[in-house]
Write an enzyme that holds these catalytic residues in place. Structure first.
Site, PDB file in Angstrom:
ATOM      1  N   ASN A  41       6.135  -9.528  -5.905  1.00  0.00           N
ATOM      2  CA  ASN A  41       7.396  -9.183  -6.567  1.00  0.00           C
ATOM      3  C   ASN A  41       8.002 -10.419  -7.217  1.00  0.00           C
ATOM      4  OD1 ASN A  41       7.804  -9.961  -3.834  1.00  0.00           O
ATOM      5  ND2 ASN A  41       9.816  -9.015  -3.765  1.00  0.00           N
ATOM      6  N   GLU A  54       3.455  -4.226  -6.861  1.00  0.00           N
ATOM      7  CA  GLU A  54       2.434  -3.238  -7.251  1.00  0.00           C
ATOM      8  C   GLU A  54       2.290  -3.177  -8.766  1.00  0.00           C
ATOM      9  OE1 GLU A  54       4.946  -2.891  -5.146  1.00  0.00           O
ATOM     10  OE2 GLU A  54       4.557  -1.399  -3.606  1.00  0.00           O
TER      11      GLU A  54
END
Ligand code: THU
Length: 128
Positions: A41, A54
């Site tokens: 992130n 992701e």
């Protein structure tokens, strides 16, 4: 192979830029050739521009021309293992379809799901 993917997600988590939430996430995406694409992130002072681990992994792979994927591992520090957020589920569905998603934490806990189970009735090109 799963061990290698989990190790890659845990290692990617170490690169998280998360000074605001302090919640570090790593992701590792295995493509059809067995190559691993990682992400962490990346937060922003504006908060809203933060990008999840992701999606970083998916976009890195897609931007290098990769289109076929097998599974993803997601690593975060939580006892109740952290699943992908809704936005990430939508992006994962678009590029990866019903892949296996392995959720892990640094203490060796792991759970495996199919994306369809985490994201039932997804919106996709079939509706256009
Ligand atoms: N985050 C991810 O990277 N992936 C997830 O699946 C859940 C949330 C990040 C976004 C933000 O930087 C922090 O975790 C707290 O929400």
């Amino acid at each position: 192979m799963t061990d290698r993917l989990i190790a890659a997600a845990l290692a990617a988590r170490e690169h998280a830029f998360a000074p605001y939430s302090r919640f570090q996430v790593g992701a590792a995406l295995e493509d059809a050739d067995g190559r691993i694409h990682t992400g962490c992130n990346v937060e922003n002072a504006s908060y809203g521009l933060t990008m999840c681990a992701e999606r970083v992994a998916v976009f890195k792979a897609v931007s290098e021309g990769v289109r076929q994927f097998r599974r993803m591992a997601v690593a975060a520090e939580s006892d109740v293992l952290t699943p992908p957020c809704g936005a990430c589920r939508q992006i994962l569905w678009e590029f990866c379809g019903n892949i296996e998603i392995v959720l892990v934490n640094p203490r060796g806990q792991a759970e495996s799901y199919r994306l369809q189970d985490l994201y039932p009735k997804p919106f996709d090109v079939s509706y256009l």
